[in-house]
Enzyme design. Structure first.
Site, PDB file in Angstrom:
ATOM      1  CG  HIS A 154       9.354   8.121   6.682  1.00  0.00           C
ATOM      2  ND1 HIS A 154       8.718   6.701   7.010  1.00  0.00           N
ATOM      3  CD2 HIS A 154       8.511   8.644   6.510  1.00  0.00           C
ATOM      4  CE1 HIS A 154       7.492   7.030   7.098  1.00  0.00           C
ATOM      5  NE2 HIS A 154       7.259   8.273   6.663  1.00  0.00           N
TER       6      HIS A 154
ATOM      7  CG  ASN B 110       4.459  -4.624   5.038  1.00  0.00           C
ATOM      8  OD1 ASN B 110       4.317  -4.301   3.670  1.00  0.00           O
ATOM      9  ND2 ASN B 110       3.591  -4.721   5.645  1.00  0.00           N
TER      10      ASN B 110
ATOM     11  CB  CYS C 131      10.043   1.378  11.050  1.00  0.00           C
ATOM     12  SG  CYS C 131      10.868   2.421   9.710  1.00  0.00           S
TER      13      CYS C 131
ATOM     14  NE  ARG D 150       5.358   8.083   2.091  1.00  0.00           N
ATOM     15  CZ  ARG D 150       5.469   6.618   2.298  1.00  0.00           C
ATOM     16  NH1 ARG D 150       5.027   6.364   3.450  1.00  0.00           N
ATOM     17  NH2 ARG D 150       5.408   5.669   1.262  1.00  0.00           N
TER      18      ARG D 150
ATOM     19  CD  GLU E 213       4.201   9.971   6.372  1.00  0.00           C
ATOM     20  OE1 GLU E 213       4.765   8.932   6.580  1.00  0.00           O
ATOM     21  OE2 GLU E 213       3.163  10.062   5.566  1.00  0.00           O
TER      22      GLU E 213
ATOM     23  CB  SER F 126       5.781  -1.497   1.303  1.00  0.00           C
ATOM     24  OG  SER F 126       4.225  -1.656   1.004  1.00  0.00           O
TER      25      SER F 126
ATOM     26  N   GLY G 172       6.256   4.607  -2.724  1.00  0.00           N
ATOM     27  CA  GLY G 172       7.780   5.110  -2.570  1.00  0.00           C
ATOM     28  C   GLY G 172       8.469   4.203  -1.383  1.00  0.00           C
ATOM     29  CG  ASN G 173       8.028   0.883   2.017  1.00  0.00           C
ATOM     30  OD1 ASN G 173       8.892   0.230   1.735  1.00  0.00           O
ATOM     31  ND2 ASN G 173       7.667   1.182   3.432  1.00  0.00           N
TER      32      ASN G 173
ATOM     33  CG  ASN H  50       6.022   6.308  10.344  1.00  0.00           C
ATOM     34  OD1 ASN H  50       6.173   5.255  10.065  1.00  0.00           O
ATOM     35  ND2 ASN H  50       6.694   7.317  10.027  1.00  0.00           N
TER      36      ASN H  50
ATOM     37  CG  LEU I  69      -1.716  -1.260   1.256  1.00  0.00           C
ATOM     38  CD1 LEU I  69      -2.572  -1.100   2.602  1.00  0.00           C
ATOM     39  CD2 LEU I  69      -2.898  -0.764   0.557  1.00  0.00           C
ATOM     40  CB  SER I  70       3.927   1.960   1.675  1.00  0.00           C
ATOM     41  OG  SER I  70       4.267   3.220   2.254  1.00  0.00           O
TER      42      SER I  70
END
Length: 417
Positions: free
Chosen positions: A230, A342, A348, A196, A164, A31, A27-28, A103, A24-25
């Site tokens: 990030h 992920n 994190c 972000r 974030e 993931s 730029g990650n 976050n 779903l992320s």
């Protein structure tokens, strides 16, 4: 001025029972790369507990933040979506991404603020739909954990200004209990990926927290484009040490010069791109490590993912680093592979709070015995595996809701159900 009662506590997010790889992320890279793979929520949560145990064994103080209720049927209701019918919003309602406590909020310890209180602003996470509905659940926990008058807990910065949390915030100081310089890292762009952290959000937080010394530093477009969604993917700070990749910041020379003026004792440990590329730094999560001060006077240690050992140039550089006479003296690899798949490493998973432990609700602090109780709940109630295709057939996922409730009851935190 210092306060000897202030120590750093790492509050780690417990991985929830709906942990899955839905990709779903934006730029990650991890993931997206692992989207559609089978996840292992039980293993993921136990890996997180093992990291906490290792921190406690080092003599560090440890706290927890709890999984949110997932699926978030309330969010689906607001969007006029039937929680019993699978649809395109279902993965975003089911994500266990609150596990990444970095976050959760931005934290400014008492020595840095004009009113002498520790300030926490819950992150709004508006850029990503699956995270944008986290803040009410996080805020409820922060208000419980930090209800003492020593803290000021703030609601989110309003949209559209993306925030974030601590993943884009660094604090540098002589010691945790002395006044420091707080560095807010914001983005402007990065190829196909969104920035972000917005400058306006960072400025608002610095004003809310009544900071005596704040800096605003732009993350490099190259870092964002390479997958550093990030700042904590390319830089980490602890007390007087800044550990960063050579391409982390847009105007590195100016930032470093000003930082040295504000904190003359600062030690900048820079990893040049010629030694470790941005690609390798992001693949290994070299900088998404916990840089901690060892309480036995043994200097600082990097608690980093085992993946850092798998990239030869990265590990060679790290071994040379600790062999030198610098401030970072130990490398401590930890297995958090379920989180890494992920896109979240050791840093994190934790939120750092410098405070007097006596002012924190003890239900959010852990020792070995409490971790044993949590492990027993996870072993008994967390699913062994989840494939993203299953999410559409699980409906309101009552087993996951019940598992989380059992965990909260074990901690006497039923008010969060």
């Amino acid at each position: 001025m210092s306060r000897a009662d202030l120590v750093e506590i790492n509050f780690d997010g417990i991985v929830g029972p709906t942990h899955n790889y839905a990709g779903l992320s934006l730029g990650n890279l991890a993931s997206k790369r692992n989207a559609g793979q089978t996840s292992h929520p039980r293993a993921a949560a136990l890996q997180g507990l093992a990291k906490m145990r290792a921190n406690i064994a080092l003599g560090l103080r440890q706290g927890i933040l709890l999984p949110h209720r997932r699926p978030d049927t309330g969010w689906l209701d607001v969007l006029a979506t039937d929680a019993a019918t699978p649809g395109p919003l279902w993965p975003a309602a089911t994500s266990a991404s609150a596990m990444w406590a970095a976050n959760a909020a931005t934290v400014s310890p008492a020595p840095d603020s004009a009113d002498g209180r520790c300030h926490l602003t819950v992150a709004n996470l508006v850029t990503m739909p699956h995270r944008s509905h986290e803040w009410p659940g996080t805020l409820a926990q922060l208000k419980l954990a930090f209800a003492h008058e020593a803290f000021a807990v703030h609601g989110p910065v309003p949209a559209p200004f993306g925030d974030e949390g601590a993943a884009n915030h660094m604090r540098l100081c002589d010691r945790h209990d002395t006044p420091g310089v707080e560095v807010f890292v914001y983005g402007e762009g990065g190829g196909p990926f969104p920035a972000r952290q917005h400058l306006q959000a960072s400025g608002a937080i610095a004003r809310r927290h009544r900071l005596n010394d704040a800096m605003f530093v732009r993350q490099s477009d190259e870092a964002i484009a390479a997958g550093a969604f990030h700042n904590d993917v390319v830089a980490v700070a602890n007390e007087r040490v800044l550990f960063a990749h050579g391409q982390a910041f847009a105007d590195k020379a100016r930032f470093f010069a000003e930082l040295r003026e504000r904190l003359p004792s600062v030690e900048i440990v820079e990893v040049p791109a010629e030694a470790v590329s941005l690609k390798d730094a992001i693949a290994s999560y070299l900088f998404n490590a916990q840089l901690v001060t060892l309480p036995d006077g043994g200097g600082m240690a990097l608690i980093l993912p085992t993946e850092a050992q798998n990239i030869g140039r990265v590990w060679e550089w790290l071994e040379a680093l600790v062999a030198g006479n610098g401030p970072i003296r130990r490398l401590i690899p930890v297995d958090v592979r379920e989180s890494m798949a992920n896109g979240g490493g050791p840093a994190c998973l934790r939120l750092r709070v410098v405070c007097d432990p006596a002012t924190v609700d003890p239900r959010f602090l852990v020792d070995e015995a409490k971790l044993d109780r949590l492990a027993a709940v996870i072993e008994a109630h967390w699913p062994g595996s989840v494939h993203p295709d299953q999410i559409e057939t699980l409906g309101a996922w009552p087993d996951a809701v019940a598992a989380r409730k059992t965990l909260l009851e074990a901690l006497d935190l039923s008010e969060l159900v």
